[in-house]
Design an enzyme around this catalytic site. Structure first.
Site, PDB file in Angstrom:
ATOM      1  N   GLY A 268      -2.503  12.336  -3.101  1.00  0.00           N
ATOM      2  CA  GLY A 268      -2.369  11.233  -3.709  1.00  0.00           C
ATOM      3  C   GLY A 268      -3.465  10.209  -3.721  1.00  0.00           C
TER       4      GLY A 268
ATOM      5  N   GLN B  23      -8.290   2.351  -4.842  1.00  0.00           N
ATOM      6  CA  GLN B  23      -9.022   3.135  -3.879  1.00  0.00           C
ATOM      7  C   GLN B  23     -10.450   3.659  -4.311  1.00  0.00           C
ATOM      8  OE1 GLN B  23      -5.282   6.058  -2.785  1.00  0.00           O
ATOM      9  NE2 GLN B  23      -6.224   5.699  -0.714  1.00  0.00           N
TER      10      GLN B  23
ATOM     11  N   CYS C 227      -3.995   8.605   5.096  1.00  0.00           N
ATOM     12  CA  CYS C 227      -4.602   8.129   3.992  1.00  0.00           C
ATOM     13  C   CYS C 227      -6.124   8.267   3.598  1.00  0.00           C
ATOM     14  CB  CYS C 227      -4.184   6.616   3.824  1.00  0.00           C
ATOM     15  SG  CYS C 227      -4.752   5.652   2.413  1.00  0.00           S
ATOM     16  N   LEU C 228      -6.421   8.509   2.455  1.00  0.00           N
ATOM     17  CA  LEU C 228      -7.953   8.681   2.225  1.00  0.00           C
ATOM     18  C   LEU C 228      -8.533   7.680   2.493  1.00  0.00           C
ATOM     19  CD1 LEU C 228      -7.726  10.991  -0.821  1.00  0.00           C
ATOM     20  CD2 LEU C 228      -8.191  11.689   1.393  1.00  0.00           C
TER      21      LEU C 228
ATOM     22  N   HIS D 116       4.090   5.603  -0.998  1.00  0.00           N
ATOM     23  CA  HIS D 116       2.986   5.307  -0.202  1.00  0.00           C
ATOM     24  C   HIS D 116       1.732   4.891  -1.267  1.00  0.00           C
ATOM     25  CE1 HIS D 116      -0.596   6.331   2.704  1.00  0.00           C
ATOM     26  NE2 HIS D 116      -1.357   6.169   1.393  1.00  0.00           N
ATOM     27  N   GLU D 117       1.578   5.522  -2.484  1.00  0.00           N
ATOM     28  CA  GLU D 117       0.818   5.144  -3.442  1.00  0.00           C
ATOM     29  C   GLU D 117       1.244   3.872  -4.142  1.00  0.00           C
ATOM     30  OE1 GLU D 117      -1.974   6.628  -3.501  1.00  0.00           O
ATOM     31  OE2 GLU D 117      -1.290   8.438  -2.178  1.00  0.00           O
TER      32      GLU D 117
ATOM     33  N   HIS E 214       0.032   0.979  -2.415  1.00  0.00           N
ATOM     34  CA  HIS E 214      -1.646   0.387  -2.930  1.00  0.00           C
ATOM     35  C   HIS E 214      -1.648  -0.473  -3.928  1.00  0.00           C
ATOM     36  CE1 HIS E 214      -3.809   3.005   0.125  1.00  0.00           C
ATOM     37  NE2 HIS E 214      -2.936   4.154  -0.130  1.00  0.00           N
TER      38      HIS E 214
END
Ligand code: ZN
Length: 172
Positions: free
Chosen positions: A46, A51, A94-95, A136-137, A140
């Site tokens: 995701g 990001q 997480c990236l 989660h996304e 952000h």
């Protein structure tokens, strides 16, 4: 399509609150194409637009297993309409926080509404990994990274680890 740079903590852009997309256009689709390519390259499941430094309410996701064909999903202006009271912990990563994983407790199922790649409205329930990932996304988009849910000590340790990793990558 192009691979974009993924911002990592403690970059202040990740704290920004993203803005709604006014109209779904070819520019929105070009952004989502870049995001998907960036996410696959990372690799991750995701990615939120912020990001890659674009504070818009746009998310891409692909929850297919390695032995399955890709199943890209696109979410524009997602909103959670309802969530169940039952929560479940899940080990998240997480990236934007590479190599850090920890448990986060979230509602097991959420009902969400969003616009898809073509700007069509979809309203559906998400459960399992889908529910974890979309929550989660969507965090952000509000400027929240999953380590914000951890203790102050764990969060500081996570940021330190990421900064150390950045240095190693710069040196290598
Ligand atoms: Zn993330």
């Amino acid at each position: 399509m192009a691979i974009r740079k993924i911002l990592t903590v403690p970059n202040p852009i990740l704290k920004q609150v993203s803005k709604p997309v006014k109209t779904v256009t070819d520019d929105t689709r070009a952004l989502m194409d870049d995001m998907l390519e960036t996410m696959y390259n990372a690799p991750g499941i995701g990615l939120a637009a912020v990001q890659i430094g674009v504070p818009l309410n746009v998310i891409v996701m692909d929850l297919a297993r390695e032995d399955e064909d890709p199943q890209p999903r696109y979410f524009i202006n997602p909103e959670i309409l309802e969530s169940v009271d039952d929560t479940k912990p899940y080990q998240e990563g997480c990236l934007s926080v590479p190599d850090v994983y920890d448990d986060v407790e979230r509602p097991e199922r959420v009902k969400l509404t969003y616009l898809d790649y073509n700007g069509e409205r979809i309203t559906e329930w998400a459960e399992g990994l889908y529910a974890v990932c979309i929550q989660h996304e969507m965090d952000h988009l509000k400027g929240i990274v999953f380590i914000d849910y951890l203790s102050r000590l764990k969060r500081a340790r996570a940021v330190k680890k990421v900064l150390k990793g950045d240095k190693l990558r710069a040196a290598g």
